[in-house]
Design a protein around this motif. Structure first.
Motif, mmCIF file in Angstrom:
data_model
loop_
_atom_site.group_PDB
_atom_site.id
_atom_site.type_symbol
_atom_site.label_atom_id
_atom_site.label_comp_id
_atom_site.label_asym_id
_atom_site.label_seq_id
_atom_site.Cartn_x
_atom_site.Cartn_y
_atom_site.Cartn_z
ATOM 1 N N SER A 289 4.309 14.760 3.928
ATOM 2 C CA SER A 289 3.930 13.723 5.960
ATOM 3 C C SER A 289 4.945 12.898 6.231
ATOM 4 C CB SER A 289 2.873 12.955 5.870
ATOM 5 O OG SER A 289 1.993 14.218 5.352
ATOM 6 N N ALA B 67 0.943 -1.299 -0.286
ATOM 7 C CA ALA B 67 -0.023 -0.142 -0.259
ATOM 8 C C ALA B 67 1.284 1.041 -0.078
ATOM 9 C CB ALA B 67 -0.668 -0.028 1.140
ATOM 10 N N SER B 68 0.295 2.242 -0.346
ATOM 11 C CA SER B 68 1.291 2.990 -0.395
ATOM 12 C C SER B 68 1.920 3.956 0.314
ATOM 13 C CB SER B 68 0.625 4.490 -0.961
ATOM 14 O OG SER B 68 -1.155 4.744 -0.187
ATOM 15 N N THR B 69 0.809 2.940 1.686
ATOM 16 C CA THR B 69 1.460 4.018 3.439
ATOM 17 C C THR B 69 2.653 2.782 3.929
ATOM 18 O OG1 THR B 69 -0.108 3.279 4.414
ATOM 19 C CG2 THR B 69 -0.247 5.144 4.521
#
Lengths: 1118, 482
Positions: free
Chosen positions: A545, A413-415
């Motif tokens: 972030s 996932a992108s995170t």
């Protein structure tokens, strides 16, 4: 006699059944010690070669060779002829008969005492004796080794019913006794001394005992010795406390006291300490013992505070477990002894507060004599005892990718910054080494001066201690302590005053949170801590972030605790009559701390700084208490025994204050400690409470010829913690002891038995450790930063119960003490059975009642029973070499005896009658299903399931209490060297860490044990399939609530290892010292365990393990 | 010997007073830091502080398992088709993820949810009702208002419990011995109690908006009033299909134009003191330098959603259901585009930065909902013109033309429910409750849940009773499906 005689009993006449039972009971312990006792104490065969020597010389030689005491009047043998003698390997009898034949003397051998007497003489003498014309009055003065008079020493005429005690000046008179009589002088802590009677005995100086049985044991409102005690008490002295580089004196008790189970909560200075004495009595509350320091009751828990990093004290799950531990503020090097009181006989006089036992701490006292100064300097290093074996980067990445594959996902996932390319996956950081792998430094300096004259003695000492942590950065705990003691008495010795003061100031600077969690969970490929420019690296992603929580951001937060502790105690005593004393004990304790928690802006991720506020919390806590205890003490010799009577009053008031203020609106991280720089201050909590306590108590103790002992105590208590109708309650106990080894039949029949005592006690104690004001329904203010409508807001704080009463614990205790080989081997076996009923508990309630619990007297009975064994032996004792060992073992059993209507109560799911209250009900783990790859568990209906039902399938139990625990210590002395070793061991279960922490699913590192995971149908593996999507979360949590989630957490730990070298006398003299010693102390140097978590002692997955510490130091006396 | 006897006397004298003083000695006054149950309801200020305490707690709790506005809005919104959840599961948001995928389990750590947060407040309310009723020293107007507030709050709490958990224990006293073993009361009984309490509250509560003295008016509407009771009563009647009464109660509010009117969309969430007459009941924020936590939770930073602080954004299905030209889409949603994807977020509350200027209060009841309640109640009673008028009032405020679709009952109801979806999104779980009460939950969630990564089971429209509670109260039963 030879060694064989000890081992087998066939030479003896048949013994009564009960003796055989007693002996069976201890056979295995006996055998163990027999193996090690050397033959050095073989039989009493002697070899004498003397030429023209005095009788005294002969007796001295015989004393040395046999260990027997010779008692004679010096005048009697002054006129004796000299002797010339050559005998080898003959018995003592032979020697004495041969020698005394030619002298006007004869001897009597009784036990281990040889009394030399005049031969029965002519008729006239016999006649004078018969009509009593030759009777004399004997007077004398008894003093201790410091030449101070001993008041209350017993002087007994041997073999007759005539006895007296010394007065305040140590003087005694025995009227009209036989001039040939023998007197026995005894005083607790001193060797029993035997003297021949004569009119003026002058000053008799007693020798401090080296027999463990006769050492002073401090008990409630008095002292006794292990030999004469009817209660269950263990005393640990300054020596074994001083060996250990611990901050909290309680930690020095670990492994040394039967029945006492101690757990340090973390390796940080000031950490919480969990402690139970003879098991957990309460289903809900913590089971803290009652602490008394120099006669002043001392808090067992701190007030609510901000030190979350420290871990809590108190073993219960209840309402009064607080962070940290109050005993951290008592300097171990100022402590003379710690007595642990367990049974009813020892504790009932503390009435309502000693249901969980009592721990009495006595600080060092001044000693009259030449001025003596002592200096001790120590320096040390500490590191964590253990680290975990965690995944390296390739293993970690493999795990994460396997999880994706298992879930049929094509990519992260992108995170998932750890595997999606945001982080450099070729990096490897050993986070444990970086965050908790540093060395903590220890310094400890102590100096003391003592001295005094005839009527006054004093002691002053000062200690400075500094201890850093294994975290990076500047965390440290510094403390300074001063201690003084002043004793003075009036010239007639009737009036005594003793003033003792302990003051400690402690400055503990730690981060707000423990870094250990980050150390074991950060992925091995996590980014570097710092940017190139030296600032913290937050590794922002493309949109700015932060992609991780930089662990060193925690170090920018702070928890500072400055504590000051003053314990002052004054004892006044006045001897009204010989034997009748009035004592007054006045104590004061003030324990105050100022805490500061700082959260600076730089501790937040950069993108959060626009909306999160830097802030501080200021906390001020204070517990001050005073106590007044007038007592009357009466001691009298009545018939064949000594009677001790005690009556007293105890009044106490304790005021506690907690004030916490949250501050925000600072304009800089640098001023967070300054309350005036805050724009907004809001109250973060306050508590003001008063506790009052009053009691009358009495004790009767009668000692019949050191053979039969009886001890009765009673106490009536009143406490402000209860409603008006239930403020008072009575407690009592009775204890009895029989020193059967002093019976003639035993002496003759079992000559190898030098000491034997049976004792038993039964009584009641209580607990009022429930917090203040529980009997009224309180409404507490709600802290509002901006008051709602500008008004005040309050809420009910708990369910009130005005009918709560004292909790009662009935304690039953049996003990058998045996001493062999002149007490060189001492064995104790104790059985205890404590039943707690009418318990004051936070009765768990469903939240639909409004509160999770209510304080209630509980119609359940919890039984803590068990066996305590201890064995002390002097294995080898020669002039140059001495080896002693001491072993103790506790086998506790906890059981819920009764619980009316358990099935329909709120505890139906938590407790089982007949089982310990320390159980968890759990699923039964059945391994990983080879087809689905999921953990599976036994279902109530039979078969296996991966979706067990908590209501019906938790049919197994796991007990978290220890099965047994204890310690083994050994001390070796060779000439100038001394080596002390102390091992502590525990057998128990702990939460297993081998299954990791949701492995695969989250960016947490895992132990290498998770690599054994299921990958494809048919695999038989211990760890279930990795999942990236939390699909298998419930199976993971079910595992943690199954028996598979627990594992053996037993350990043996070398708690302490100390090596001392006393400097040679020549060096010492050259340096102008009185004595000098170099030493090395090691704490927790070795741990043997199979536990998968960080530390089998703390059992805390996220807390810093206990540290192993090595200290080097020097002691010098001037 | 004489002196000896004297000494003994002295001791006796010394001990004597202490013996007799024992009882007195161990009596301590009540702590200065606390009011206690004996005196709290004897004075206006302390009695008021109990109720104020409830509002302050509600307003303060922006936390996970609280009944705070954003907690209800977030969890119920996640369960329904209102929100999307960014990044799938993460350790920070395990519980949220379970709400999102409709896969709650009864023993997730910390999953006592609204159940655990609400019952302590119900205790306070029950204690207040008992204490207030027994009190003889309060100013009568104060006593009446506080009783009204207490009954109102009890209804308010049970309204959310019955909607989230179905049958729940109906606790109406403070006697813990009986309360501890109360089984779950049927949904019908709970509803009956909610309505009964609201009727009492409506009769007792002041028709003025009061300040903290309860004796004077306030420009703010942060204490429950007669109007708050009417608003919840209208909703309760609608949920229980008592349409005439629902229409009657909402009419009370809509027709009181001197107090209430629809505000323009851009001012509808301001505090009443700024002239926002849409407000019926609001909560005043109690954290310093803060407006609502809703704004802080929902408004996305320019970096878009993430799984650390901002996991929630609007479900694309909801976003696409706005008609074009709907002012609510332009004014009540915001968006941020990251990496080519546009994320919409609730933007009803607009102030999320630190400021001492507090212009936005939590909106609990507002007039817009009352129009939609009446529209639906009228449609159910086939009063089509009146229903259309109410619907259009809402549409007109949103800049939309009058409703032009079919006006048969089914179509009209569907239109009203769609209007509710876009009017009340991200507020108080309206959508989740609407899906359930209108019987559309299986049809909608059967599609949406798989999109969210879960599997729909009709049993999961009710949340699980926390496992801990089942263990502590053997009379409790678990909801089906858990």
């Amino acid at each position: 006699m030879n060694l064989n005689t000890y081992c087998c009993c066939r030479h003896f006449k048949p013994l009564p059944r009960k003796w055989l039972l007693v002996m069976k009971l201890t056979t295995f312990l006996l055998l163990a010690c027999m193996m090690t006792v050397s033959a050095a104490t073989k039989a009493q065969q002697v070899t004498i070669n003397l030429k023209n020597a005095s009788l005294e010389t002969l007796f001295t030689q015989l004393e040395k060779q046999t260990g027997y005491d010779f008692v004679y009047d010096e005048q009697l043998i002054q006129n004796a002829k000299t002797i010339t003698l050559k005998l080898s390997d003959v018995s003592l009898d032979q020697v004495l008969t041969t020698v005394l034949q030619a002298q006007p003397l004869t001897y009597i051998l009784e036990g281990k005492v040889v009394t030399i007497k005049q031969k029965e003489s002519n008729f006239l003498d016999k006649f004078k004796s018969a009509i009593g014309l030759d009777k004399i009055d004997v007077t004398g003065k008894i003093v201790g080794d410091d030449n101070q008079p001993l008041s209350g020493a017993t002087v007994t005429l041997k073999g007759a019913n005539n006895s007296t005690i010394t007065d305040a000046k140590g003087l005694f008179t025995l009227k009209s006794i036989d001039p040939n009589a023998t007197l026995i002088v005894s005083y607790i802590g001193y060797e029993k001394t035997i003297i021949s009677a004569k009119a003026d005995l002058g000053t008799i100086k007693l020798k401090v005992t080296d027999n463990k049985l006769d050492e002073v044991q401090v008990i409630a409102y008095g002292q006794t010795s292990e030999r004469l005690n009817t209660g269950d008490v263990t005393t640990i002295t300054a020596k074994s406390i001083g060996d250990q580089p611990v901050q909290n004196p309680l930690l020095a008790l670990e492994g040394q006291v039967p029945g006492l189970f101690i757990n340090q909560q973390s390796g940080l200075p000031g950490s919480g300490v969990q402690l139970t004495l003879q098991g957990q009595n309460s289903i809900y509350n913590s089971s803290d013992p009652f602490y008394v320091v120099d006669g002043v009751p001392y808090s067992s828990e701190l007030l609510p505070n901000l030190g979350v990093i420290l871990g809590t004290s108190g073993a219960g799950v209840g309402v009064i477990s607080q962070n940290g531990n109050p005993l951290n503020f008592l300097n171990p090097s100022d402590i003379e002894s710690i007595s642990v009181l367990r049974d009813a006989d020892a504790t009932a006089i503390y009435g309502s507060r000693a249901a969980n036992g009592a721990i009495l701490i006595i600080t060092k006292k001044g000693k009259a004599g030449q001025v003596q100064a002592n200096v001790s300097l120590q320096q040390g290093w500490g590191q964590v005892t253990r680290m975990l074996d965690l995944l390296n980067t390739p293993q970690y990445l493999q795990m994460r990718r396997q999880a994706l594959a298992n879930d049929g996902l094509t990519g992260p996932a992108s995170t998932d910054y750890d595997i999606n390319g945001t982080w450099d996956t070729t990096r490897y950081t050993n986070w444990q080494k970086l965050l908790i792998g540093n060395t903590a430094y220890y310094s400890n300096f102590n100096g003391s001066v003592s001295g005094g004259g005839n009527n006054t003695s004093y002691l002053v000492s000062a200690t400075y201690r500094d201890q850093t942590t294994v975290f990076p950065g500047q965390s440290a705990d510094q403390s300074g302590a001063v201690h003084f003691n002043l004793n003075s008495s009036s010239p007639n010795e009737k009036f005594h005053i003793q003033l003792t003061g302990n003051y400690q100031t402690d400055d503990n600077r730690l981060p707000l949170y423990d870094l250990t969690n980050a150390a074991i969970s950060l992925p091995p490929d996590a980014p570097p801590i710092y940017n190139k420019n030296g600032t913290l690296n937050w590794m922002p992603n493309s949109s700015g972030s932060s992609t991780w929580a930089n662990p060193l951001a925690i170090l920018t937060t702070g928890y500072t605790n400055k504590t000051e502790n003053l314990i002052a105690d004054m004892v006044l005593s006045y001897e009204i009559l010989t034997g009748l004393k009035l004592n007054g004990n006045f104590g004061y304790n003030d324990l105050r701390s100022a805490e500061l928690v700082t959260t600076p802006l730089i501790s937040f991720a950069p993108e959060q700084r626009s909306f999160l506020q830097r802030n501080s919390v200021f906390g001020n806590n204070d517990i001050n208490s005073w106590t007044v205890e007038p007592q009357l003490n009466y001691q009298k010799h009545i018939y064949k025994g000594t009677l001790d009577l005690l009556a007293g009053l105890s009044a106490e008031q304790s005021n506690s204050t907690v004030q916490q203020i949250a501050a925000t609106g600072f304009n800089s991280d640098n001023v967070l400690g300054d309350i005036a720089s805050a724009a907004t201050l809001t109250s973060a909590g306050s508590q003001i409470a008063t506790y009052k306590y009053i009691a009358v108590f009495g004790r009767l103790n009668y000692n019949w010829e050191d053979k039969y002992l009886i001890d009765m105590t009673a106490r009536r208590d009143g406490s402000s913690r209860f409603g008006a109708d239930n403020q008072f309650h009575d407690f009592w106990a009775i204890g009895a002891g029989w020193i059967f080894s002093n019976e003639k039949a035993i002496k003759d029949g079992l000559p190898f038995l030098s000491y034997g005592k049976l004792r038993s006690s039964y009584g009641t104690t209580g607990s009022d450790q429930i917090g203040d004001y529980q009997y009224i329904s309180l409404y507490n203010p709600i802290v509002q930063q901006v008051p709602y409508q500008g008004g005040t807001a309050i809420q009910p704080s708990s369910l009130a119960n005005p009918y709560i009463q004292w909790e009662q614990t009935n304690k039953l205790d049996f003990g058998l003490d045996l001493g062999f080989l002149k007490d060189r081997v001492l064995i104790n076996a104790t059985y205890f059975r404590n039943r707690s009923s009418n318990q004051l508990l936070g009765y768990n309630l469903p939240i639909q009642t409004g509160f999770p619990n209510i304080l209630e007297n509980f119609p359940a009975t919890v039984q803590n029973s068990g066996w305590e064994f201890s064995l002390t032996s002097t294995n080898i004792k020669t002039r140059d070499f001495k080896w002693t060992t001491s072993f103790n073992l506790t086998i506790p059993e906890n059981k819920l005896l009764a619980f009316p209507d358990l099935a329909s109560s709120a505890y139906a799911q938590a407790l089982v009658i007949g089982q310990p209250i320390t159980i968890y009900k759990v699923f039964h783990y059945l391994g990983v299903n080879p087809q689905t790859g999921l953990y599976q568990f036994a279902s109530a209906g039979g078969g296996a399931t991966s979706n067990p039902n908590p209501s019906t399938d938790q049919t197994y139990e796991v007990n978290r209490a220890p099965k047994f625990y204890g310690g083994l210590s050994s001390s070796f002395t060779y000439k100038k060297f001394e080596l002390d070793l102390l091992f502590a061991f525990t057998k128990r279960l702990g939460p297993s860490y081998q299954f990791g922490d949701l492995p695969g699913g989250i960016d947490y590192n895992q132990p290498v044990s998770v690599l054994e995971s299921w990958e494809k149908p048919g695999d038989v593996k211990p760890v279930q399939r990795f999942s990236s999507e939390y699909n298998n979360v419930s199976q993971y949590y079910d595992l943690l609530s199954s028996d598979g989630g627990f594992q053996d957490a037993s350990y043996i730990r070398l708690k302490n290892c100390s090596l001392y070298w006393s400097l040679p006398d020549v060096w010492v003299r050259k340096c102008g010292l009185r004595n000098g010693r170099l030493f090395i102390n090691g704490q927790n140097l070795l741990t043997i365990t199979r536990y998968s978590g960080l530390d089998p002692e703390t059992l805390n997955v996220n807390g810093l393990p206990t540290l192993k510490v090595l200290m080097v130091g020097i002691n010098a006396g001037f | 010997m004489k002196s000896i006897y004297l000494s003994r006397y002295k001791i006796f004298f010394f001990l004597l007073p202490v013996f007799f003083g024992c009882r007195k000695f161990v009596t301590v006054p009540s702590p200065v830091t606390s009011i206690n149950g004996g005196n709290v309801y004897t004075a206006d200020q302390t009695a008021t502080a109990v109720l104020t305490g409830i509002y302050a707690q509600l307003s303060n709790s922006g936390g996970i398992s609280s009944l705070g506005a954003d907690a209800t809005s977030v969890f119920a919104g996640l369960s329904a088709d209102e929100f999307s959840f960014y990044g799938g599961a993460s350790v920070n948001f395990l519980q949220e993820y379970q709400y999102y995928t409709n896969s709650l389990i009864s023993n997730t750590p910390g999953s006592d949810g609204q159940w655990g947060a609400t019952y302590p407040l119900i205790y306070t309310v029950n204690a207040a009702i008992a204490g207030l009723n027994a009190s003889t020293t309060l100013t009568s107007a104060v006593k009446q208002q506080l009783l009204g507030e207490a009954y109102f709050m009890r209804a308010f709490f049970y309204f959310y419990l019955v909607n989230e958990y179905g049958a729940v224990p109906l606790v109406l006293t403070t006697t813990y011995t009986t309360n501890a073993l109360l089984p779950r009361a049927s949904k019908a009984l709970v509803w009956q109690q909610v309505i009964a309490d609201l009727k009492v509250a409506e009769a007792q509560l002041s028709s003025n908006f009061l300040d903290v003295t309860l004796l004077a008016s306030s420009p703010e509407r942060v204490r429950p009033s007669k109007w708050a009771a009417a608003a919840l009563l209208a909703r309760a009647y609608l949920y229980t299909q008592d349409y005439p009464d629902a229409e009657k109660e909402s009419t009370e509010l809509i027709s009181n134009t001197s107090l209430f009117s629809l505000s323009p969309v851009n001012t509808a969430f301001l505090r009443a003191g700024l002239g926002n007459n849409e407000a019926i009941w609001q909560w005043q924020p109690v954290n310093s330098m803060q407006n609502t936590t809703d704004a802080q939770v929902f408004i996305l930073p320019s970096s878009g959603p993430d799984n650390v602080n901002y996991p929630i954004y609007l479900n694309p299905g909801l976003v696409s259901s706005f008609e074009s030209g709907d002012l609510r889409k332009t004014n009540w949603t915001g968006n941020v585009t990251v990496g080519g994807t546009t994320y919409y977020y609730p933007y009803k509350y607009k102030i999320n930065d630190d400021t001492t200027v507090v212009n936005e209060y939590y909106m609990v009841f507002r007039l817009g909902e009352q129009y939609l309640i009446r529209a639906e109640a009228r449609a159910e009673q086939t009063e089509t013109p009146g229903s259309l008028a109410d619907l259009d009032a809402i549409r007109s405020r949103a800049g939309l033309p009058a409703y032009g679709g079919a006006t048969d009952q089914a179509s009209l109801l569907a239109a009203i429910w769609q209007e509710r979806r876009v009017e009340l999104f991200s507020e108080w779980g309206h959508r989740w409750f609407d899906l359930k009460r209108t019987g559309t939950v299986n049809a909608v969630m059967g599609v949406v849940t798989p999109e969210k990564g879960g599997t729909w089971n009709p049993d999961w429209q009710y949340y699980p009773v926390p496992l801990q509670e089942l263990k502590l109260n053997p009379e409790l039963t678990q909801n089906a499906g858990y």
